[in-house]
Scaffold this active site. Sequence first.
Site, PDB file in Angstrom:
ATOM      1  N   GLU A 141       0.840  -1.196   0.000  1.00 52.86           N
ATOM      2  CA  GLU A 141       0.000   0.000   0.000  1.00 52.86           C
ATOM      3  C   GLU A 141       0.875   1.246   0.000  1.00 52.86           C
ATOM      4  OE1 GLU A 141      -2.940   0.893  -0.513  1.00 52.86           O
ATOM      5  OE2 GLU A 141      -4.406  -0.033   0.802  1.00 52.86           O
ATOM      6  N   ASP A 142       0.420   2.263  -0.689  1.00 57.35           N
ATOM      7  CA  ASP A 142       1.128   3.539  -0.656  1.00 57.35           C
ATOM      8  C   ASP A 142       1.001   4.178   0.717  1.00 57.35           C
ATOM      9  OD1 ASP A 142      -1.610   3.936  -1.026  1.00 57.35           O
ATOM     10  OD2 ASP A 142      -1.381   5.427  -2.608  1.00 57.35           O
TER      11      ASP A 142
ATOM     12  N   ASP B  40      -4.266   4.933   5.943  1.00 57.21           N
ATOM     13  CA  ASP B  40      -4.901   6.134   6.479  1.00 57.21           C
ATOM     14  C   ASP B  40      -5.919   5.700   7.542  1.00 57.21           C
ATOM     15  OD1 ASP B  40      -5.988   8.661   6.860  1.00 57.21           O
ATOM     16  OD2 ASP B  40      -6.356   9.035   4.756  1.00 57.21           O
TER      17      ASP B  40
ATOM     18  N   PHE C  68      -3.109  15.644   4.054  1.00 54.06           N
ATOM     19  CA  PHE C  68      -3.421  15.005   2.780  1.00 54.06           C
ATOM     20  C   PHE C  68      -2.218  15.159   1.864  1.00 54.06           C
ATOM     21  CE2 PHE C  68      -5.209  14.508  -1.430  1.00 54.06           C
ATOM     22  CZ  PHE C  68      -5.945  13.352  -1.252  1.00 54.06           C
TER      23      PHE C  68
ATOM     24  N   ASP D  30      -2.609  10.400  -5.315  1.00 56.49           N
ATOM     25  CA  ASP D  30      -3.285  11.413  -6.112  1.00 56.49           C
ATOM     26  C   ASP D  30      -4.365  12.147  -5.343  1.00 56.49           C
ATOM     27  OD1 ASP D  30      -6.257  10.227  -7.526  1.00 56.49           O
ATOM     28  OD2 ASP D  30      -5.137   9.085  -6.056  1.00 56.49           O
TER      29      ASP D  30
ATOM     30  N   LYS E  24      -0.322   6.806   8.503  1.00 59.93           N
ATOM     31  CA  LYS E  24      -0.916   8.003   9.109  1.00 59.93           C
ATOM     32  C   LYS E  24      -1.769   7.536  10.300  1.00 59.93           C
ATOM     33  CE  LYS E  24      -2.755  10.888   6.128  1.00 59.93           C
ATOM     34  NZ  LYS E  24      -3.751  11.651   5.328  1.00 59.93           N
TER      35      LYS E  24
END
Length: 181
Positions: A102-103, A106, A155, A162, A134
Amino acid sequence: MRTPENPDIERILIDEDEIHEAVAKLGKELTTYYKDKNPLVVGILKGSVHFMSDLVREMHCPLEMEFMSVSSYGGSMESSGHVKILKDLDVSVKDRHVLFVEDIIDTGQTIDRLRELFEYREAASVHVTALLNKKEHRQTGYTPDWVGIEIPDEFVVGYGMDYDQKYRGLPYIGVLKPEAV
């Protein structure tokens, strides 16, 4: 730290060198863990592509690669909490060691649901590596197994991430200006 060339970026949070160092460190750790397991490395499209391609080049062990497309954001900056699989895997995960790439983790909702699904599908093991974590925004008790960089509750875009399909190609990770959304 250099100034971002893109006028929509408020500041660079993580530069290319920091990204490279984090990916190399994760690659070494994953090589050690998976050296005899031939993991199925599953990238979550589209945000993980940059990270995954760099990461597997740092993993010096046999592995296979697959991709899934999952949506929980749409065109928003906040996760909807609803996880929708847009593209599933082309192979079975039964008795396979699965590593999700995963990038960013969150809220944790998407990866938590995918992990449960792959346990149901009888994967031998299910682990997660994320370039970014995060924690402040987490809505589940989920913690990724390997994390490159902890970030504050901002963000971010770039290096595959993106906002409304823009900014993925930035070589760094930056904070978007409020007026850019």
